[in-house]
Design an enzyme around this catalytic site. Structure first.
Site, PDB file in Angstrom:
ATOM      1  N   GLU A   1       0.792  -1.229   0.000  1.00 20.96           N
ATOM      2  CA  GLU A   1       0.000   0.000   0.000  1.00 20.96           C
ATOM      3  C   GLU A   1       0.829   1.287   0.000  1.00 20.96           C
ATOM      4  O   GLU A   1       0.631   2.174   0.834  1.00 20.96           O
ATOM      5  CB  GLU A   1      -0.970  -0.031   1.183  1.00 20.96           C
ATOM      6  CG  GLU A   1      -1.867  -1.260   1.153  1.00 20.96           C
ATOM      7  CD  GLU A   1      -2.773  -1.394   2.358  1.00 20.96           C
ATOM      8  OE1 GLU A   1      -2.801  -0.482   3.199  1.00 20.96           O
ATOM      9  OE2 GLU A   1      -3.450  -2.428   2.469  1.00 20.96           O
TER      10      GLU A   1
ATOM     11  N   GLU B   1      -6.334 -10.428  -1.992  1.00 21.45           N
ATOM     12  CA  GLU B   1      -7.086 -10.339  -0.718  1.00 21.45           C
ATOM     13  C   GLU B   1      -8.593 -10.221  -0.976  1.00 21.45           C
ATOM     14  O   GLU B   1      -9.283  -9.413  -0.414  1.00 21.45           O
ATOM     15  CB  GLU B   1      -6.604  -9.139   0.103  1.00 21.45           C
ATOM     16  CG  GLU B   1      -5.118  -9.139   0.398  1.00 21.45           C
ATOM     17  CD  GLU B   1      -4.674  -7.943   1.219  1.00 21.45           C
ATOM     18  OE1 GLU B   1      -5.534  -7.272   1.824  1.00 21.45           O
ATOM     19  OE2 GLU B   1      -3.453  -7.673   1.279  1.00 21.45           O
TER      20      GLU B   1
HETATM   21  O1  G3I Z   1      -6.001 -11.714  17.993  1.00 24.26           O
HETATM   22  C1  G3I Z   1      -5.498 -10.592  18.725  1.00 24.26           C
HETATM   23  C2  G3I Z   1      -6.138 -10.566  20.132  1.00 24.26           C
HETATM   24  O2  G3I Z   1      -5.685 -11.708  20.851  1.00 24.26           O
HETATM   25  C3  G3I Z   1      -5.701  -9.276  20.841  1.00 24.26           C
HETATM   26  O3  G3I Z   1      -6.362  -9.208  22.091  1.00 24.26           O
HETATM   27  C4  G3I Z   1      -6.090  -8.094  19.975  1.00 24.26           C
HETATM   28  C5  G3I Z   1      -5.701  -6.764  20.610  1.00 24.26           C
HETATM   29  O4  G3I Z   1      -4.300  -6.634  20.542  1.00 24.26           O
HETATM   30  O5  G3I Z   1      -5.406  -8.173  18.697  1.00 24.26           O
HETATM   31  C6  G3I Z   1      -5.839  -9.319  17.984  1.00 24.26           C
HETATM   32  O6  G3I Z   1      -5.137  -9.359  16.764  1.00 24.26           O
HETATM   33  C7  G3I Z   1      -5.606  -8.433  15.783  1.00 24.26           C
HETATM   34  C8  G3I Z   1      -5.823  -9.244  14.496  1.00 24.26           C
HETATM   35  O7  G3I Z   1      -6.167  -8.384  13.408  1.00 24.26           O
HETATM   36  C9  G3I Z   1      -6.909 -10.294  14.652  1.00 24.26           C
HETATM   37  O8  G3I Z   1      -8.137  -9.669  14.896  1.00 24.26           O
HETATM   38  C10 G3I Z   1      -4.524  -7.387  15.557  1.00 24.26           C
HETATM   39  O9  G3I Z   1      -4.390  -6.579  16.713  1.00 24.26           O
HETATM   40  C11 G3I Z   1      -4.924  -6.507  14.370  1.00 24.26           C
HETATM   41  O10 G3I Z   1      -3.882  -5.589  14.071  1.00 24.26           O
HETATM   42  C12 G3I Z   1      -5.138  -7.414  13.147  1.00 24.26           C
HETATM   43  O11 G3I Z   1      -5.622  -6.593  12.084  1.00 24.26           O
HETATM   44  C13 G3I Z   1      -5.275  -7.070  10.765  1.00 24.26           C
HETATM   45  C14 G3I Z   1      -4.874  -5.839   9.948  1.00 24.26           C
HETATM   46  O12 G3I Z   1      -4.615  -6.200   8.583  1.00 24.26           O
HETATM   47  C15 G3I Z   1      -3.617  -5.199  10.519  1.00 24.26           C
HETATM   48  O13 G3I Z   1      -2.577  -6.138  10.503  1.00 24.26           O
HETATM   49  C16 G3I Z   1      -6.486  -7.747  10.137  1.00 24.26           C
HETATM   50  O14 G3I Z   1      -6.752  -8.969  10.805  1.00 24.26           O
HETATM   51  C17 G3I Z   1      -6.214  -8.028   8.668  1.00 24.26           C
HETATM   52  O15 G3I Z   1      -7.386  -8.540   8.014  1.00 24.26           O
HETATM   53  C18 G3I Z   1      -5.777  -6.761   7.945  1.00 24.26           C
HETATM   54  O16 G3I Z   1      -5.432  -7.142   6.637  1.00 24.26           O
HETATM   55  C19 G3I Z   1      -5.079  -6.059   5.765  1.00 24.26           C
HETATM   56  C20 G3I Z   1      -3.928  -6.524   4.898  1.00 24.26           C
HETATM   57  O17 G3I Z   1      -2.826  -6.906   5.705  1.00 24.26           O
HETATM   58  C21 G3I Z   1      -3.547  -5.438   3.901  1.00 24.26           C
HETATM   59  N1  G3I Z   1      -4.717  -5.063   3.087  1.00 24.26           N
HETATM   60  C22 G3I Z   1      -5.862  -4.619   3.893  1.00 24.26           C
HETATM   61  C23 G3I Z   1      -6.277  -5.717   4.850  1.00 24.26           C
HETATM   62  C24 G3I Z   1      -7.509  -5.315   5.643  1.00 24.26           C
HETATM   63  O18 G3I Z   1      -7.213  -4.210   6.466  1.00 24.26           O
END
Ligand code: G3I
Length: 359
Positions: free
Chosen positions: A156, A262
């Site tokens: 991105e 994605e």
């Molecule tokens: O599972 C933990 C939980 O145990 C914890 O309590 C909580 C708070 O810290 O975090 C949880 O993990 C989160 C995870 O998603 C699962 O829900 C992470 O903090 C959070 O940062 C993570 O977000 C991900 C995001 O990217 C940032 O990395 C999303 O799942 C994921 O779908 C999203 O994917 C992005 C691609 O990488 C790039 N393109 C866009 C796409 C959607 O935003």
């Protein structure tokens, strides 16, 4: 934010249309043959280690998919601790599942404007910062070397409105050359991994797609080992017919492999709930058809693969937003919350057959 009154009004409206309050598909859920069967390219799915212990999730993924992209546990936010130490337990669990099930891995993602770490933020001297930058990329690539088919090296980099390239910690410290540098260091660490540039809204925003392609062209001209283009394809059901065809054809114009990296298709068009659920589900299916019909027009060497951003609707990042609760919850993926294949999965299976070699 919908008020309580809005919900009551919306549900009453739904009742009037005969649509169920939940986003249940119009037709019954049916079993389908493995989506991945016979495909000449991987069919990937986003995954996180906490899902591995869910038997329904594991059954869907090992049956229907042939590649895994770590959804977040191979990103800096997980791997890099504030003191510079690296932790690998979660991505290694995903690699273990993939190995045990004959699946490939796609690395996601090394450098992203959206994430940094105190380990980097604390360093202002560009030379010292550059050494840490190179070391991080090299350490991660080396750790997963030989086990990772491809990497989203830079994720991105283009501004949302397509007017230029994002400012971020990486560009502040190293200039826009942070992008070239990431690919050069990554290639040196793992020369066999295909290195992708990945971005979103390339179908929704032609100006953003233009800037993305300009960046890719400049990297190629500079001799940077860019091996492919990832179009994330986080699509909304209201996307105009033909936009996917135009975007994919455009993205393929450089001759590089294209990864639909994605895919999900949100039923939520804007902030309103899904009052027109049935129409949107038909639009979802039409978009999958358009996407795969166009992908089939690309030369075989440019069809790198298709990754869906989750297995079941409830696994989707789109269902984790605070507002996406209650009966109007989104349904962007191929399997419903109980793990049944939706009609959208049947559409995908039908479209994938155009690529399938006889099993
Ligand atoms: O599972 C933990 C939980 O145990 C914890 O309590 C909580 C708070 O810290 O975090 C949880 O993990 C989160 C995870 O998603 C699962 O829900 C992470 O903090 C959070 O940062 C993570 O977000 C991900 C995001 O990217 C940032 O990395 C999303 O799942 C994921 O779908 C999203 O994917 C992005 C691609 O990488 C790039 N393109 C866009 C796409 C959607 O935003």
């Amino acid at each position: 934010m919908l008020t309580r009154r809005d919900w009551i009004t919306a549900l009453a409206a739904l009742a009037g249309t005969g649509l169920s309050a939940c986003s249940q598909a119009a037709e019954p859920h049916v079993a389908i043959d493995p989506l991945k069967d016979g495909l000449p390219f991987p069919l990937g799915v986003a995954a996180m280690s906490g899902q591995l212990s869910d038997p329904v999730w594991a059954a869907i993924v090992r049956t229907h998919f042939s590649q895994i992209t770590p959804e977040w546990e191979q990103k800096m936010e997980y791997l890099l601790l504030p003191d510079g130490q690296l932790q690998f337990d979660a991505p290694e669990a995903l690699y273990g599942f993939a190995r045990d099930n004959g699946m490939t891995m796609l690395g996601h993602t090394l450098i992203w404007y959206a994430q940094s770490s105190p380990w980097f933020e604390a360093v202002t001297d560009p030379v010292r910062f550059g050494r840490r930058y190179d070391q991080y990329i090299s350490d991660i690539m080396t750790r997963f070397k030989g086990r990772t088919r491809a990497w989203d090296v830079v994720n991105e980099p283009v501004m949302d409105d397509g007017s230029g390239y994002r400012s971020c910690l990486w560009s502040d410290r190293l200039g826009l050359g942070y992008i070239n540098r990431a690919y050069e260091v990554a290639h040196e660490a793992d020369p066999n991994a295909v290195l992708f540039l990945n971005d979103y809204n390339l179908e929704h925003n032609p100006q953003k797609r233009l800037m993305f392609l300009k960046l890719a062209e400049s990297l190629l001209k500079a001799g940077v080992p860019l091996g492919g283009l990832g179009t994330q394809s986080h699509i909304v059901a209201s996307l105009a017919p033909g936009a996917l065809q135009i975007a994919l054809t455009d993205l393929a114009s450089l001759g590089l492999p294209v990864h639909i990296s994605e895919l999900d298709i949100s039923l939520k068009t804007g902030r309103t709930a899904m009052l027109e659920v049935r129409q949107n589900e038909a639009r979802q299916q039409a978009l999958v058809t358009e996407l795969l019909e166009t992908y089939a027009t690309l030369p075989a060497h440019q069809r790198f693969g298709l990754t869906i951003w989750g297995a079941r609707d409830k696994d989707s990042w789109l269902r984790r937003g605070g507002e996406d609760r209650g009966p109007m919850r989104d349904a962007p993926l191929m399997f419903d919350d109980t793990g049944n294949a939706k009609p959208l999965a049947r559409t995908l299976k039908a479209e994938l057959k155009r690529f399938a070699r006889p099993v």
